[in-house]
Structure formats: C-alpha cells, structure tokens
Design a protein around this motif. Structure first.
Motif, PDB file in Angstrom:
ATOM      1  N   GLY B   2     -33.494  59.346  55.444  1.00 21.67           N
ATOM      2  CA  GLY B   2     -34.651  59.603  54.645  1.00 21.67           C
ATOM      3  C   GLY B   2     -35.596  60.841  54.916  1.00 21.67           C
ATOM      4  N   ASP B   3     -35.351  61.962  54.699  1.00 19.88           N
ATOM      5  CA  ASP B   3     -36.147  63.063  54.992  1.00 19.88           C
ATOM      6  C   ASP B   3     -37.311  63.140  53.941  1.00 19.88           C
ATOM      7  OD1 ASP B   3     -35.689  66.683  55.497  1.00 19.88           O
ATOM      8  OD2 ASP B   3     -37.464  65.260  55.819  1.00 19.88           O
ATOM      9  N   ARG B   4     -38.216  63.077  54.081  1.00 17.80           N
ATOM     10  CA  ARG B   4     -39.421  63.012  52.997  1.00 17.80           C
ATOM     11  C   ARG B   4     -40.217  64.406  53.164  1.00 17.80           C
ATOM     12  NH1 ARG B   4     -37.027  59.030  50.207  1.00 17.80           N
ATOM     13  NH2 ARG B   4     -37.067  57.207  51.422  1.00 17.80           N
ATOM     14  N   ARG B   5     -40.079  64.815  54.328  1.00 22.71           N
ATOM     15  CA  ARG B   5     -41.246  66.103  54.434  1.00 22.71           C
ATOM     16  C   ARG B   5     -41.115  66.953  53.307  1.00 22.71           C
ATOM     17  NH1 ARG B   5     -40.311  67.036  60.764  1.00 22.71           N
ATOM     18  NH2 ARG B   5     -40.867  65.041  61.163  1.00 22.71           N
ATOM     19  N   TYR B 253     -46.921  55.525  47.616  1.00 24.38           N
ATOM     20  CA  TYR B 253     -45.583  56.031  47.830  1.00 24.38           C
ATOM     21  C   TYR B 253     -45.427  57.114  48.866  1.00 24.38           C
ATOM     22  CZ  TYR B 253     -43.919  53.158  43.895  1.00 24.38           C
ATOM     23  OH  TYR B 253     -43.598  52.350  42.803  1.00 24.38           O
ATOM     24  N   THR B 255     -47.609  57.426  51.601  1.00 25.31           N
ATOM     25  CA  THR B 255     -47.571  56.818  52.557  1.00 25.31           C
ATOM     26  C   THR B 255     -46.298  56.214  53.112  1.00 25.31           C
ATOM     27  OG1 THR B 255     -49.582  56.141  51.597  1.00 25.31           O
ATOM     28  CG2 THR B 255     -49.295  55.486  53.689  1.00 25.31           C
ATOM     29  N   ALA B 256     -45.728  55.616  52.077  1.00 30.57           N
ATOM     30  CA  ALA B 256     -44.176  54.918  52.659  1.00 30.57           C
ATOM     31  C   ALA B 256     -43.388  55.839  53.122  1.00 30.57           C
ATOM     32  CB  ALA B 256     -43.848  54.032  51.287  1.00 30.57           C
ATOM     33  N   ALA B 257     -43.332  56.940  52.284  1.00 35.16           N
ATOM     34  CA  ALA B 257     -42.415  58.096  52.525  1.00 35.16           C
ATOM     35  C   ALA B 257     -42.740  58.592  54.014  1.00 35.16           C
ATOM     36  CB  ALA B 257     -42.496  59.269  51.737  1.00 35.16           C
ATOM     37  N   GLN B 260     -41.669  56.027  56.537  1.00 37.25           N
ATOM     38  CA  GLN B 260     -40.108  56.050  57.047  1.00 37.25           C
ATOM     39  C   GLN B 260     -39.719  57.214  57.758  1.00 37.25           C
ATOM     40  OE1 GLN B 260     -38.588  56.839  52.672  1.00 37.25           O
ATOM     41  NE2 GLN B 260     -37.961  54.582  52.820  1.00 37.25           N
TER      42      GLN B 260
END
Lengths: 1119, 461
Positions: B2-5, B253, B255-257, B260
C-alpha cells in the motif's frame, strides 16, 4: 478541557469539561481549546478568589466563573465585548491602563497572558462554561429543578406564523426568536425518509420506499410514513438496542474464575425489550416489569414478562461478590430510570446531590432481600419439538454422566477410607486434633495432612460420641488419653472397658508401643471385616458396621460426596457441570428461561456500611425509597423485599424524574443531543436543560398519553423542528456552535449497529429474522478474531479466506463484556460494563481501516456489486445509476455517472494489465530435475483447512508426510521428490526474496531448500539441520507468467524433517511508475490459502467502486 | 503493502491539508502540570504474577530454612492451596553493580543494569485474583470499566501523532492476559484513547491494516479507491459546510493511509543492524519472541509513540504460558525468566545508548508476587502481600531500592507501596499531578489513582 484543577477548586468547575461528550462543541474546538489552555487557568488562579462563589465577598458584583455571568458583567457593566478587546472592561483592567481599574490588584498578569486574553476576546470569547457553577448547598438541593415536579406551563407565543406544526415547535421557535434566529426550512423528502427510517428502524429505506414517499401527494404523507415505521417490527429492534445501552446488556458475566462465563438466557431479556417496544408497552409498566415482574399478578400461562427482569440481572458478576452485584443493580436502576447517581453514596453522602448514604442502603436492602432462584423459570411454550427432545436427551445423558462421576468418586473414596492405612491415619489425626474446637479448624487440620477434611471431622465426632465405654473404640479412647511421652510406660496399664468387643480385646492383648501402633492395629482389624454382606457373628458385625453403617465415621452418603473431593476430583466434577451449562447455553432446543429475581423468604433490614465496607456495619436503615423524591420520613416498604413498591415509586406520575429522563433520552436519540445534555445525571451538577419548559411539557404529555413511547415519537417527529434541514448558517454557528437552540437539524453519523446493518441491508441479503440466541459476528473466525475472543479460541480452525459473516442484525450479535470484540470497541459501542448514558462518537483510523480492508466490508461490497440490478445493468452508466439508487436512494448527477464510469474503466484496464486469474501461490510437490533445470510440479490434492497434504490423514498412503502450511511443512520421503510452494509473477518485475528456512530437530539429517526460476533454473539452495538459514535474494528478474518454486526436499533420511519456510517475494519497483519505494509484496504466510474458487480473489473494479461509495460520508451520515 | 504517498500528495493542497492540520492540532494541545522529566513510557508487564523471591528479592532466610515448616506467625492465607514448606529459590544469588543489589541467577542480564534501576520490593495488591489484580495495576481499580494508564496519558496529552497511535500494546503472541483487551481499554474515556494492539510478526499487525489474505488488489488499486472516496466525500461536503465531523472522518482515511506506511516501517526490525538484533536476543530461540517485542517497542518510542505496553505471558492454561507457576516454579519461571531477561536488559541498554533513557520511563511490573513457601512440592502460590516492581530512566534514581519485605519475602515490612503510588510517581515524572488529572464520570471526578497515591520522591533523581 484536558486537565482539571486542584481539588480545592474542582467544586467550582461545575458543569464543565469532564462529563461533556466530546462532540459538545464541534465548531470552534480550537477556540475552546484556547480558552481551556490559556484563559481558564488564569481565571481560576487569578480571578476566582474574588469573582466567583468562592469569594467571601463578591467584588464588584462580578462573577467570572460562568460564560453568562462573565458576559453580563458586574456593577460597571459587561466585562467584555466579544470581538473587540479595546471595548472590553476586563482587558482595560488587566492591561493596567486605568489607575482606578487594575486587576488583579496585587499582581499584574504577564504580557503573554494579557496577549492571550486579547486574542481570546478578538476571537469572540469562545467559552464552554455553562450552568450554575456554585458549590451545591445541600439544603438547597431539593429545590433543584429536576427534583420538583414538571410545571404545566403555557405554550409560549411566537411571532413567526406558519412554521410551527405542533406545540413542540412553539417552544423551539420562541427560544430562537428570543435570540434573533430563524429555523431552517423543511428538509427535502429524500432526506426526510432517510432520517425518519434510520431513526426508527435503523435500516436505510429501500429505493422503492423512497420513490413512493417522494411521489406521495397526500398532505399527510409524512405522518403516514412515521406511522408505517412505528408499526414495523424492526422498530422494536432499533429502540431495544438503545435501551440495552441503558441496561448494560451483555451475553456474558465478565471475569469468572472457573464457572461458565455465558448467560445462556440473557437473550430472553433482549427479546422481551424488542417486543415491549413493538407493542408500545406503556413505559410505567415497562419499568415495573423490569424491576418486579415476579410480583405482578399473571394472566393466563404467558410467563414471558418474567424475562423483563434481566434488566437487573444481566450485569457483571464481579466474581460473585454480592455487594458489587447489588451496587451495579442500584446504579443501573437509579441512573437508568431517574438520572440519579445514587451509587455515589455507597461510601459517603453524595457530594453534590441530596442523596445520603442511608438512601443507598435503603435500596441495598431491597436487593439484599431478593434472590436469584437456582432453577430459572421456564417461559417458553413447552412444546416438544424434535429439537427440544434432542436437547432433553442430551441433558439427561450429561446428568447421568455427572451422577456416575459422583458414584465413581464415592466408591473410590470409600474403598480408600476402608483400608487399614487410611483408618489408622484418621484415628491418629483425630487424636492429634482433639483440641481443635470448630469444624473448620478440624477440616483444615485434616487437609494439611493430605486427608479428607470432611472424613476427618466425621471420625473425630464419631469417636467423641463413642466415648471411653464404647465396645469397639473404648480401648482407643484409653490409649489416646495417654500423653505421648508416657505412652510406652503407661500403655500396659490400660484396662479395656467392660463389654469391650472381644476381637478388639484380642488385638490389644499385648499393649501397643505407640499410639500409631494402636491405630495400625485398629486399621488392620477393621479392614479385615470390610465385607459387603452382614456377618453372622455379632462382634464381627459390630466391626463391619464401623465401616458400613450410615451413621458410622466412614460411610458418607452420595449426597455428601463432594465434601470428600480433592482438587482433582473437584475439577473433574466441574468439567462435567460445565458441559451441562454449555449444553443449556448453546443447544437450540434449550427451553427459554427468564433471569428473574425473587423475594427472599425473609427480607433483611439493611445497615449502612461505613465507607462502603461490609465489615464495618453502621446503623440500620429501613428499606424505602430515596428521600430526595419521597421525603425524609418516607414510609418503609412493607411487601416482601419491597421491590414492587420500589418499582411503583419509580414508575409513578408523581416522580419528577422518571418521565423527564425518558423523554430526554428519546429526544436525544432523535436530535443527537438531549434537552439535558447529561442524560443519566439530572443532579445538581448536571447541565440545565436547553429548553426547560419544553422538557416539562413533553414529560407531562408523555404521562397523560399513558406513557406511550410511540406517541412521544410521533409528537417529536411530526414537529417542524425535527423536519428542519441540517444546512449551515455561519452566523448562527458562530453564536451557538453546539446548536443548543436547534436552529438546524443535527447531522448524525451512523453508530456501529446502524452502520453494520446498513452495509448488510444494501446487499439485499440481510437476514431480518427477529429474536433468538445471540450469534457470533463471524461464522468462521479468523486468526485475528481467535486471538481476540477467548470464547471462540477453541472452536475450530480458521482458514481466513473461508471466513463468512453473520447476516443477522447487529442487536443479535454475541456481546462478551469480558472480551468485547475490537470492531465494537473501535466504533464506540456502549461499554457493557456499566450503564451507558450516551455513545461517544470518536473518529479514529481504525474505523477507516475496517471499512477499507475488513473481509466483512469487502464481502458486502462484492455482494452489492453482484446485485442483479447492478451487475445486470445494460451499460456502465446504468450500473452506476443502479448503485446510487441501491446505496443512496437517489439518482446520480451526470458528472457522478461520468466519474463512476471512468473509475471503473480505468480500474478494469489496470486490472487487465496486472491481475491474472491465477492465484499468486500454488501448493504442490515434485522433483527438481537438475539436467532440465526444471521442477515437475504436481498440485497437492487435499486441503485440511490449514494445510495442504496428500490426504486427510498423515502420513497419506500414497504421498506420505508431504505437507505445506502457512509457515512451513514437511518434504516427505525420497520417493516423493520434494514439497513445492510455487509463486507466479503477475507481470514483468524485479523482485527480492526474504525468508528463513528453519529446521528444529537435532535428529535426522535435515532438509535442503532451493529456489528455482522457470526461466533461469536453480537460483540458490540451502540446507538446514537443527539450524536456521536466511534465504535472501536481493534481485531476481521475472517475466509475466514466470514461476518461482520454493522447493524443499529431504536429504537421505526423511525422519524429523518438519521445517519452517514462509518466503516473502517483494517487488522492486523501478522507473517512473511510482516515485516511492514500493511495498508490493507476496507473503507465503499471509497469503496462504485453500483451493481457489471459494476464497476471495482480487476485488473487481465494480466491487471497488461500490466499496468507495459505501465508505463515503454520504452513506455514513444522516442529514 | 500500500503506497499511499501519492494519494497524500494529491490531497496536500486541498481539503486534506485543512483536515490534517486539525488532526495535528491535537498534538499542540499537549499540556502538562509541571516540567516533565519523562516524555514516554514503556511498560513490561509480567502476566501471571512473577515471583519476587526468585528474581529480585533476596532472602537468606529462605536458604537457611529451606524445607522447614513455614511459620511466619498468624494464619497464612493462600489462593488455592495450603501452605507448604519454606522453599528457597532454585536460583543462586549474588551482588551486582556499584549499588550492590542482590539479583538471582535467573536474570543475569538485568543484573548488569541494576545501577539504572530503582526497585520497589514492598509492593502490595488489594487482590490475589489475576483478573482484578491485573486491572488494579493497569487502571487503578479492581473492577472493569476504568481507563488504563496509557489511555489517561492520551487524555492528558492528546491522542496522538499523525502516523502512529499514541498508546500501543504488544501482547504475548500466545494470547491475552486475563481481562484481555480490557487491560488497555479507554474505560469511560472516548474510544480514541484506547490502546492499539499490534500483533508483532503477524501479516496484519493491526486489525485490518491491510486486506486479509486473498483480498489483494494491489496498492495502485487501493490508492485509486481512496482517491475516488476522497472525491465523493468532497462533493458531498459541498453544501454541508461547517461540520467538522465530516472533515474528521475524511481525515481519518488519510491517517489510516499514513498508518499503513508507518506501521510496517516501525515493525520492520530487519532494518536493525545484526548487533542490535543480537543484543535483544533475536538469535536465541528462548527469548527471540519477547526480544522482538522489546525491539519493536524501542522503534515505536523512537517514532513518537507515547506509551508502549509489552506483555510477557498469556492467559492461564496448561502447559503454563505465563508466570503463574503453581506447579513447577523452576521449570516455568525458568522459561519465562530466560525469555524476559536478556530483552528487558537490552531495552535498557539500547535506550541508554541512544540517549533516550533520560526521558523514557521504563516500568517493569506484574499483578502480584509469589509465596516464599511451596505449593505442592515445586510451585508457589499467589502472594499479594509483597512483590516487586521496578522503574528506570525518565528521572528515576538508579541503583536504589525503596521499601523492604520481611525476612521471608512474605509481607511488605517497610514502606508498603501500592500501585497508586507508582502511578502517581510515573505521572509526576511525566509532568502530571495525579490529583489534577481527573475526568468526571457518573458524577464523580475519577483519577488513575482513585483517592490514593503518593509520589515516591525517594525514587526521583
């Protein structure tokens, strides 16, 4: 407020902070925080000593300890002008600008503090302090508004014509007008039906219901809607759950040591509450039944109302400490029904409210005079259906097992106790213990010598009774009377009593050398006569009788066998008892029983426990009602425990609290906030009502309507106040950020149950069955849930990919107060430990993670996407429209359709490029062919639920020990080649590999592991024998469809070859696709799965789109 | 995974930034009553009741009278047995450090740290039942429903940094201690303050951090879904201004990312040099599990987590998997001691080496102690009358011992000390006055220390 002030001052800080729900002032939290951090501490420390009730003489008529009084100001006028520091007197004073007005007088504030005040006033002087912050005057307590009867006030006049729909609105509007505000216009029909439906049944309206309501031209369309919803059987479920918060409902007892932890019949209470709401049982009867249904006259055979008493009995059991159990009952009763915190008076008089300790113990006496019967009453129909018969047969079998256990233990003990050795032991012990007086000491004495304490007591008493003249034991008495040191000398002088049993006399022809020897002789003699049948010789028979006569020291009756138990016996006994309890708790055919209380045969007169300690009893008090309502000389209860009288005193129209508290709870659940914001504390320090007259008016009407909760819903919901829009008015928000005046409807977020039920409902596959035993949230618990809940740890394995979920409404989920599921906790579920006045509403990332990733939500999204109207849509646009209709009950705008269409298209394109149908991992066996540099891969045929193998039994006749688990496996013998975990590349990639090959056993010769690429052949190999080997490869190139095989083979010897090896393949992303380090990985352990087909596969584009819609604020909030 | 950047970057300019600043604002609220000595806490909780007289509380009397009748005067009340004979520890004792503290040979590594440690051998508990006693040490109450210390700190200082929760719990991998997650509950405080459980070494260390096995759709897909969600929420928000609840939920969401990204990074001990991994005993089977959790604890503290609770020992069961050595102390404490000693010492050393021990409070504790007499022939029963906990770092004066037990290690003889006092002292070092950290609940101003508690100034450097 985060941090409170010294105890000295805490009394001053009445209604602030601590008890305030966190959403109390959502709109200017920053401002409030600023006040709390910078302003309030200064006010408290520097100003209150002269400008609050703390002052001996209030200076300048100015109080600074409430918002209102601060604004009102003192003798010289308002202390501040919000927004304008320069016009504010207070600022003038603290700036020391004016020689005549310098505050604080002795010590000037720091420049920073002054600047803080300026900033605060400029910001509009946000200030959360409300209410009367003076220390309560106990004598004044009883004149507190909540302790006086509701006043029948006139409906206030209003200026605005045409808005008010009923009297409720006149109260609301009058307050708004007074503050120069206007209410919001009525919400549109879609909003209204969603609001009303979520409020009353807790499920979203179906698209058809929305359409019908929107199209209904009847002027009474809305009223009809409310009536239809109130008539729904699902209304009861929704509102029962609200009451179960009040009743701290749980299906378990909390911490128990060894007993069964479940309440098998708590659900009968839950179902009674559902029925009571559905039938609109008048609230006074609703309460009386919950407190004293056992005392009410019963009509006919219907005993179901007995289940109502679960209200008192489903609390925590506190390791069965009765004072704590009663305290919990007093608390749930007084806060739940009257908003009185009586429990505070357990150890000392209530600090603020007029509730003396003796009132607490008056109620304590009522519960101390009530008992739970051992056998709970049956309340079912008693029909012998097949499942009931099966249950009864099972129960009989288990009861027989218990009986047999007891008989076996008794036989075993008696056999032991009739041996010569044992008899001698008990005789010796009895002699040693002669000085011990009470039975308890004797029992301890026996146990310390590894004897049965009960048997020791019996022997001791038998011998005492027998005395020195007894034909059999007279000799013993004589020997036992000789002091130990004189024994050898005096034993020869002992004369046996007259009529002594000749066999005994013969045994003691030679004097014994020690008392132990005398005991041994008795032992041998008696054991010799241990026969099943009577003996013809009367003397021999007398000896036999010692061991067999029911009144003798040995022959313990079956009923007393538990007294002979040692720890192991007790554990065995309890194990069978637990099986019985579990059978009763879990079998579908177990008859329904009600968790009642009954009056004890003779009621107790309670005593005050000084400081709450039962070991320091104080004066006696009568059992009677609390003095704040009933007066200081209230009559004592007369009937039995007094529970019924107590119930009637609570559910009385004369009680000023009961109706108000209920009306306020219902209001709170419709508007998101109560008229009184501390719904279970109406005491002196409670928040005063925002609309006191409305509260009273509603309470009086409620009683006049026959305590009908449904009529109350109708009255509230048909008001224009309830039907308002929830839109924003910045100026009003500034003035009244908490919306205390109701200038709009509050937008509300779905709480846990409504959220989960909505997620289920939109799939079209929710199970709407009503009532029955609780169900687990997940039918096939994953590892994660097993870790979470002790109760399910031992119930079967878990292939996480096979997990499926209960489709029942959330009210029927099993609630374990000791191990409350993490999902409940993450979503602010009402803690089932004590009465819960109001749910918190926190927003934490764990909630987001649940919606993003939980198998439950992924499953619901998949089901929504698979609904025929969605999946069968003619084109993508039609499918988007179908999703909006199903999920939101509305049609999407053109750009929403376009966005959805494009999202799905894009995802499908990407999915085509990335994801193949083949699962990443396959499980098989085969040999590595060195010359061909290839693995002959054949799949393992059998999946057990947590491992792949040759068949259900190990070793398999054909494939031997071959085995693969998430973490490792076994390579089988030389004949099988090797065990192979195969990974398939989904696209062209560079990957790294990590893992640890582990082999524990020192025996055998270890294992060999290889990594084999379908393109490049063997990449590396390792061996391990009682050691670990890191299997790390920093860079391997693969093309789409290539495989990497993780091959483990035995060496020469297949013994002790169990290994661990759960490699992780990680993609090394290069190039411009993403700038960041990629975290794509395939973990053998995490992704270990059973056969394809059933397990979840990668989400399709439509599922993902549906999930995004379901995670959205539009889904989760009600306007 | 999961790359959320990318996703976060997308949000950077818009609403995301606003909501984020609101979230971060929590941190700005951090507020103390006085200047703190400690900024974070790591608590090592030995579940099942670790035996003081086999670890830290040396009693020559037990050696001298080994096997004699145990007769300390008065009736001896035990939990589930009759008092057996005096039983000396199966381990030997020696003095250590400049302070000369006696330590048993069961904890050779901790023995080298004694000059950093303040021992309290005169702890007493109100309860000798595991569940209530464990609650007492966590929440200050024997009953359930009260916030644990980590939750109180969240309440005092705000619930957190943006990337990781402020209160993290690392349970024993074999299961939970009695009370389960109740031990790190927020009680009557908002759920945001509850401890976040991290299953170290699990594929999904935090509930639902990633999709369960088989649900893999790829990080790009996840990112797309979140981006779509963000867009939906933004559209929904138009026309619904002024509602911070909507913004907070949107922000959650993000924050959740971030979680992760942050959690796997924090848990990835492969980034540690081998020397550090060996320091914590990750190469030794006997202590690798607890060692991993201690090392993860340090990584979490480094990354801004305020309170980490590390558990040694699961619930009761057979064979024993906690410190509750009723049957065979030498066997069961032997195993537990070996699993705990090196990692706990490593944590102290490692924190010290990094300069973190100065403002990190280390608290080693258990729910009560064990009897100096035997149960059966080889076990020890519960002892609530005296037991040992210790503190280190964060303003604690090392090399000290406060209070003493009697000659048997049977009852506290000098300065009997309750968990309240330890809590009060810890709060004090964290800059909080335990009498002022209150929350009104059920009409009562509740505290971690109930109506008790004294700051133990003797322990403070």
């Amino acid at each position: 407020m985060r941090i409170a002030f010294p105890a000295l001052l805490s009394a001053l800080l009445a209604a602030e902070g601590a008890a305030r729900p966190p959403q109390a002032s959502p709109d200017d939290r920053e401002g409030i925080d600023f006040f709390e951090r910078k302003i309030r501490p200064v006010l408290v420390e520097k100003c209150y000593s002269c400008h609050s009730p703390q002052a001996k003489i209030l200076k300048g008529g100015l109080r600074l300890d409430t918002k209102d009084l601060l604004l009102k100001g003192g003798d010289t006028g308002p202390s501040i002008v919000p927004g304008d520091p320069d016009k504010s007197l207070l600022l003038k004073a603290i700036r020391y600008q004016d020689e005549d007005l310098q505050m604080p007088p002795k010590e000037r504030l720091s420049a920073a503090q002054v600047a803080d005040f300026e900033a605060w006033v400029r910001r509009g002087a946000p200030d959360p302090r409300t209410g009367v912050e003076a220390k309560a005057d106990p004598s004044a307590g009883k004149s507190h508004w909540a302790f006086r009867k509701p006043a029948d006030v006139a409906i206030p006049p209003v200026k605005t014509a045409g808005w008010a729909k009923n009297e409720v609105d006149r109260f609301v509007l009058a307050a708004l007008e007074k503050n120069g505000m206007k209410p919001q216009p009525e919400a549109d029909r879609r909003t209204l039906i969603r609001r009303a439906t979520m409020d009353l049944v807790g499920l979203p309206p179906s698209p058809e219901e929305v359409d019908a309501f929107v199209a209904d031209r009847d002027s009474q369309a809305y009223e009809k809607l409310v009536d239809r919803l109130l008539a729904s059987t699902h209304y009861g479920e929704r509102w029962a759950r609200h009451w179960l918060d009040v009743a701290r409902y749980s299906d378990t007892k909390g911490y128990v040591f060894q007993e069964e932890r479940r309440y098998p019949f708590a659900y009968t209470y839950r179902d009674w509450v559902v029925r009571a709401f559905n039938e609109d049982l008048p609230y006074d009867q609703f309460l009386v039944q919950q407190i004293a249904a056992d005392r009410l006259p019963r009509v006919g055979d219907d005993k179901r109302s007995l289940a109502a008493m679960g209200f008192l009995t489903v609390g925590r059991r506190f390791l069965n400490r009765i004072e704590d159990i009663i305290d919990d009952r007093i608390d749930v009763l007084t806060r739940g029904t009257m908003g009185l915190t009586v429990s505070c008076a357990r150890c000392h008089d209530h600090k603020y409210d007029p509730i003396p300790t003796k009132d607490y113990y008056s109620l304590y006496g009522v519960f101390a005079s009530s008992v739970e019967p051992r056998d709970l009453p049956l309340i079912g129909t008693g029909q012998k259906t097949p499942v009931v018969l099966e249950y009864e047969r099972g129960l009989e079998k288990l009861k027989a097992e218990l009986e047999k256990y007891k008989q076996d233990r008794l036989a075993e003990k008696l056999k032991l106790h009739r041996t010569a050795r044992s008899i001698a032991d008990y005789l010796t012990a009895a002699a040693e213990a002669a000085a011990l007086k009470d039975e308890r000491a004797l029992r301890d004495f026996g146990q310390q010598r590894d004897l049965s304490g009960h048997a020791a007591v019996r022997w001791h008493e038998h011998l005492k009774k027998a005395g020195p003249k007894h034909p059999v034991f007279g000799a013993w008495a004589a020997y036992a009377a000789i002091p130990e040191k004189d024994f050898a000398a005096k034993a020869g002088t002992v004369k046996l009593p007259e009529g002594a049993n000749p066999l005994v006399a013969a045994a003691f022809k030679e004097p014994p050398k020690s008392l132990r020897e005398a005991a041994d002789r008795y032992g041998a003699l008696l054991a010799k006569h241990d026969r099943g049948e009577a003996l013809p010789d009367p003397h021999e028979e007398a000896l036999r009788q010692v061991l067999h006569a029911p009144e003798g020291p040995v022959a313990v009756p079956l009923a007393d066998v538990e007294k002979l138990y040692n720890r192991k016996d007790r554990d065995g006994h309890r194990a069978v008892e637990r099986k019985i309890e579990q059978h009763k708790a879990t079998h579908a055919g177990a008859p329904e029983q009600a968790m009642v209380l009954n009056d004890a045969p003779s009621p107790v007169t309670p005593r005050v426990f000084i400081r709450g300690n039962p070991r320091t009893p104080g004066p006696e008090v009568p059992r009677r009602f609390v003095s704040v309502i009933a007066g200081d000389d209230a009559p004592a209860f007369k009937e039995g425990s007094g529970r019924l009288e107590l119930a009637r005193a609570i559910a009385s129209p004369e009680n000023p609290l009961t109706a108000r508290v209920l009306v306020n709870r219902v209001w709170m659940l419709h508007f998101g906030q109560g008229l009184v914001r501390t719904p279970s504390d109406f005491g002196i320090r409670s928040d005063p009502p925002t609309h006191p007259e409305l509260l009273d008016w509603l309470a009086l009407r409620f009683v006049a309507d026959g305590w009908s909760i449904k009529a109350l819903h109708r009255r509230i919901m048909t008001s224009a106040a309830y039907r308002q829009g929830s839109g924003d008015v910045p100026a009003y928000r500034e003035a009244d950020p908490e919306n205390r005046l109701l200038w709009k409807m509050n937008r509300r977020r779905l709480e846990f149950e409504a959220m989960r039920d909505s997620l289920l409902a939109v799939t079209g596959k929710i199970d709407l069955a009503i009532g029955g035993r609780p169900v687990p949230m997940s039918t096939n618990p994953t590892v994660r849930q097993k870790m979470e809940a002790e109760t399910i740890r031992n119930e079967g394995g878990g292939d996480p990919t096979q997990e499926s979920f209960s489709r029942r409404r959330s009210i029927y989920l099993f609630i374990d107060r000791q191990n409350l599921s993490g999902t409940f906790r993450a979503f602010d579920f009402a803690g089932p430990d004590t009465h819960s006045p109001q749910r918190f509403q926190t927003t934490v990332p764990q909630q987001a993670l649940f919606l993003m990733n939980s198998p439950f939500v992924l499953e619901q999204a998949a089901l929504v996407a698979a609904r025929p109207e969605v999946a069968g849509g003619a084109d993508p646009a039609a499918r988007v429209r179908a999703l909006y209709r199903v999920l939101y009950g509305r049609a999407p705008a053109a750009e929403e359709v376009e966005f959805g269409r494009r999202f799905v298209e894009e995802e499908a394109r990407r999915a085509g490029a990335v994801a193949k149908d083949a699962p990443a991992w396959q499980y098989g066996f085969g040999r590595y062919d060195e010359s061909a540099r290839k693995v002959e891969f054949r799949p393992l045929p059998h999946f057990t639920g947590n491992s792949w193998a040759g068949g259900p039994k190990l070793p398999d006749p054909k494939l031997g020990w071959l085995l693969l688990t998430a973490e490792g496996g076994h390579p089988g013998g030389p004949a099988h080649g090797a065990v192979v975990r195969r990974w398939t590349a989904p696209k062209d990639l560079e990957v790294s590999i990590e893992g640890t090959l582990g082999h524990r056993a020192p025996q055998g010769d270890g294992v060999r592991a290889r990594i084999v690429s379908s393109r490049l052949g063997e990449l590396a190999s390792w061996t391990a024998h009682g050691t670990d080997a890191e299997t790390r490869m920093s860079r391997v190139e693969v093309k789409e469809g290539d495989t990497l095989d993780f091959v483990v083979e035995c060496r020469k010897d297949e013994n002790s070859d169990g290994f661990s090896w759960a490699p992780v393949v990680r993609a090394i992303e290069t190039g411009a696709t993403t700038g960041a380090t990629a975290a794509v990985e395939w973990s053998a352990a995490a992704q270990f799965s059973g056969p394809p087909g059933k397990p979840r596969r990668a989400q399709g584009p439509w599922e993902r789109y549906a999930q995004a819609l379901m995670m959205s604020n539009e889904f989760m909030f009600v306007d | 995974m999961g790359d959320r950047r990318e996703f976060l970057k997308q949000l950077g300019g818009g609403l995301g930034a606003v909501a984020l600043s609101q979230l971060l604002h929590e941190e700005a609220r951090a507020d103390a009553h006085h200047v703190p000595r400690a900024r974070r806490v790591v608590q090592l909780f030995m579940s099942g009741a670790a035996s003081q007289c086999d670890l830290f509380d040396y009693k020559p009397e037990l050696v001298r009278r080994d096997g004699e009748k145990f007769d300390p005067g008065g009736k001896v009340e035990l939990f589930q047995s009759e008092p057996g004979r005096v039983m000396k520890s199966p381990w030997t004792w020696a003095r250590h450090g400049a302070c000369g503290k006696w330590m048993s040979s069961l904890v050779p590594h901790l023995a080298r740290c004694v000059d950093d440690i303040a021992f309290i051998p005169s702890m007493v508990s109100k309860s000798n039942v595991h569940g209530p006693a464990t609650f007492l040490q966590n929440t200050g109450f024997v009953l359930p429903g009260f916030p644990s210390m980590g939750a109180w700190l969240g309440y005092a200082f705000g619930s957190g940094r943006a990337n990781l929760p402020s209160f993290v719990v690392l349970p024993d991998s074999r299961g939970f201690a009695p009370n389960g997650p109740g031990n790190w509950s927020a009680g009557f405080l908002p759920a945001a303050h509850q401890g976040t459980m991290i299953g170290v070494g699990r594929p999904n260390p935090i509930h639902d951090l990633f999709p369960a096995a088989g649900g893999f759709a790829g990080p790009e897909a996840d990112r797309d879904t979140l981006a779509a969600l963000e867009r939906l929420n933004r559209a929904h928000r138009a026309g619904r201004e002024g509602d911070s609840n909507l913004d907070a939920r949107i922000a959650s969401y993000e924050t959740a990312a971030r979680l992760q990204l942050a959690a796997p990074e924090a848990l990835d001990v492969s980034q540690e040099p081998d020397s550090v991994r060996r320091l914590y005993g990750l190469d030794r089977k006997a202590c690798a599990e607890f060692g991993l959790r201690c090392l993860v604890a340090r990584r979490l503290l480094e990354r801004g987590v305020r309170f980490v609770q590390v558990w040694s020992g699961a619930d009761n069961g057979f064979p024993r998997r906690n410190w509750d050595s009723h049957e065979d102390l030498a066997r069961d404490h032997g195993e537990m001691g070996e699993s705990m000693d090196q990692p706990a010492a490593a944590l102290l050393l490692d924190l010290k080496r990094r300069g973190m021990l100065e403002d990190t409070l280390v608290h080693w504790t258990t729910e009560f102690g064990r009897m100096p007499c035997s149960q059966g022939s080889r076990g020890r029963d519960h002892n609530p009358f005296t037991w040992t906990c210790w503190l280190a770092g964060g303003g604690i004066r090392g090399g000290t011992t406060y209070g003493a037990s009697d000659e048997w290690s049977y009852k506290a003889a000098e300065h009997p000390t309750a968990g309240y006092d330890v809590h009060a002292t810890m709060l004090h070092l964290l800059g909080l006055d335990h009498e002022r950290l209150v929350y009104r609940h059920h009409g009562i101003d509740r505290r971690l220390t109930d109506v008790h508690g004294h700051v133990l100034r003797e322990l403070i450097a």
